[in-house]
Each structure stands twice: as C-alpha cells, then as structure tokens.
Write a protein that holds these residues in place. Structure first.
Motif, mmCIF file in Angstrom:
data_model
loop_
_atom_site.group_PDB
_atom_site.id
_atom_site.type_symbol
_atom_site.label_atom_id
_atom_site.label_comp_id
_atom_site.label_asym_id
_atom_site.label_seq_id
_atom_site.Cartn_x
_atom_site.Cartn_y
_atom_site.Cartn_z
ATOM 1 N N GLY A 22 -9.670 -4.737 3.498
ATOM 2 C CA GLY A 22 -11.002 -4.831 2.915
ATOM 3 C C GLY A 22 -11.366 -3.479 2.339
ATOM 4 O O GLY A 22 -10.517 -2.590 2.283
ATOM 5 N N ASP A 23 -12.629 -3.319 1.907
ATOM 6 C CA ASP A 23 -12.930 -2.006 1.333
ATOM 7 C C ASP A 23 -13.169 -0.990 2.445
ATOM 8 O O ASP A 23 -13.515 -1.333 3.581
ATOM 9 C CB ASP A 23 -14.073 -2.074 0.307
ATOM 10 N N LEU A 24 -12.915 0.272 2.079
ATOM 11 C CA LEU A 24 -12.940 1.356 3.059
ATOM 12 C C LEU A 24 -14.250 1.415 3.830
ATOM 13 O O LEU A 24 -14.251 1.591 5.046
ATOM 14 C CB LEU A 24 -12.737 2.701 2.346
ATOM 15 N N ASP A 25 -15.366 1.264 3.112
ATOM 16 C CA ASP A 25 -16.666 1.384 3.772
ATOM 17 C C ASP A 25 -16.886 0.287 4.803
ATOM 18 O O ASP A 25 -17.447 0.539 5.866
ATOM 19 C CB ASP A 25 -17.810 1.328 2.742
ATOM 20 N N SER A 26 -16.433 -0.949 4.470
ATOM 21 C CA SER A 26 -16.704 -2.001 5.458
ATOM 22 C C SER A 26 -15.812 -1.831 6.686
ATOM 23 O O SER A 26 -16.225 -2.154 7.804
ATOM 24 C CB SER A 26 -16.636 -3.398 4.850
ATOM 25 N N ARG A 73 0.817 -1.212 0.000
ATOM 26 C CA ARG A 73 0.000 0.000 0.000
ATOM 27 C C ARG A 73 0.849 1.259 0.000
ATOM 28 O O ARG A 73 0.549 2.227 -0.695
ATOM 29 C CB ARG A 73 -0.838 0.059 1.279
#
Ligand code: AMP
Length: 191
Positions: A170-174, A125
């Motif tokens: 994981g995805d930002l929203d989760s 990242r």
C-alpha cells in the motif's frame, strides 16, 4: 510506551523506510545493520572490505561480527531512551544473543513489528530499487536466506516478545499509519 522495537520483515518489505519514519516520529534511535555495513563498505574500512562480497552475494555476515556491532551501538547512552532495530537479529543465534545482552542490562525488547509482503511483490520492488545486491537472482537468494535463517527468529521470540503483523503493501503513509495504530494500541493496553 513501547520503546524498544524490532522491525522485522523480508528483504524489500520496506522495513528500512518504515523503521526510519517510526524512529523519527517516536524519538527512537534507528539502528540499521544494513546501513552500518554499507557505510563501512563505502568508506573502505577493514570491516567493509571483509563484508563487501558477502553482502553482494546476498549472504549473511557472521553472527560474531554482527553481534559485536550491535552490542557496541546499544552500549551508547542515546539508546536508553528507546531504539528501533532494523535488520537485526537475522538468525536465532543473534536473537538469543540480543535477549541475553538486554536482560543482563535490565533492559528488554517491547515488541516485534513484522511487515508482511508476498514474494512476487518483493522481487518486483527489489528489481525496481536497483541496489547492487538487488538483481533478481540475488534477491531470490536473499529471500531463501530469509526463509531459512531469519524467519525462525520469529518462532524463537514467540511467547517471549509480542509480535505484531502489519500489511506491508500500500502507500507508505498508510503503512506508517498502521504501525502507529499498533504501537498506540499496545501502549494503551500496557497501561
Ligand atoms: P539490509 O539492508 O537489512 O537488507 O541488509 C543488507 C545486507 O547486509 C544483508 O543482505 C546481509 O548481507 C547484511 N546484513 C545486514 N544485517 C545483518 C545481520 N543482522 N546479520 C547478517 N548479515 C546482515
């Protein structure tokens, strides 16, 4: 309500992004020491000139300078409604200073959120992010600094402040959703 929150995690864990989201949703003042330092560097202030090389190497700025900055920020009235500290404390010394400062003012730290991400993912990242202090050698160094100087903060705080570990992959929203669930659960159990 868990109002005074500390966002903790290794460099590249996404703590800055999640801290901004949570602060906005909960109406908390977001205090990012990394952002304060980068702004000072960009503005070319005396402090900015002092810290530029240290940040680029991936080393830590002195406890004295950092503590002074945070103390000044926490003195401002907007933080009385709740704050989310992101990137501070990074040493046991800073943590002890923070707890003492808060307790003298009759305030407290309510919860520590620890974003958990493994090292290979962190390096991947960071390289993708392309910040000046994010080339692979520097990020590995920042990770070592984190393990050696910053992780011991968790041991120092254990038993004094609740520490909640959250999966940071994981995805930002989760991930934001997981943090919200933890904070809501903590609020409910406190009532
Ligand atoms: P961050 O954006 O939180 O990753 O911070 C970027 C850089 O700023 C770090 O690698 C350190 O060089 C410096 N820094 C930020 N916060 C602190 C702190 N609490 N103590 C020492 N150095 C810090």
């Amino acid at each position: 309500m868990r109002r005074n929150i500390l966002m903790f995690g290794p460099p590249g864990s996404g703590k800055g992004t999640q801290a901004a989201r949570i602060a906005q949703r909960r109406g908390l003042v977001h205090i990012s020491t990394g952002d304060i330092l980068r702004d000072a560097v960009a503005a070319g202030t005396k402090m900015g000139l002092q810290v530029k090389a240290i940040i680029e190497r991936g080393d830590l700025v002195t406890d004295e300078l950092m503590f002074g900055l945070v103390k000044e920020r926490l003195r401002q009235a907007d933080t009385l409604e709740g704050f989310l500290l992101d990137g501070f404390p990074r040493t046991v010394n800073q943590a002890e200073g923070l707890l003492a400062l808060l307790s003298m003012a009759g305030r407290q730290l309510d919860v520590v959120l620890l974003l958990d991400v493994d090292d290979d993912e962190l390096v991947r990242r960071a390289v993708a992010r392309g910040r000046a202090d994010d080339d692979e050698g520097t990020i590995r160094h920042r990770l070592n600094v984190y393990r050696e100087q910053t992780e011991p903060v968790l041991e120092a705080l254990a038993g004094r402040v609740g520490i909640e570990k959250i999966g940071g992959v994981g995805d930002l929203d989760s991930i934001t959703g997981s943090i919200e669930l933890v904070l809501d659960a903590a609020d409910t159990s406190q009532e």
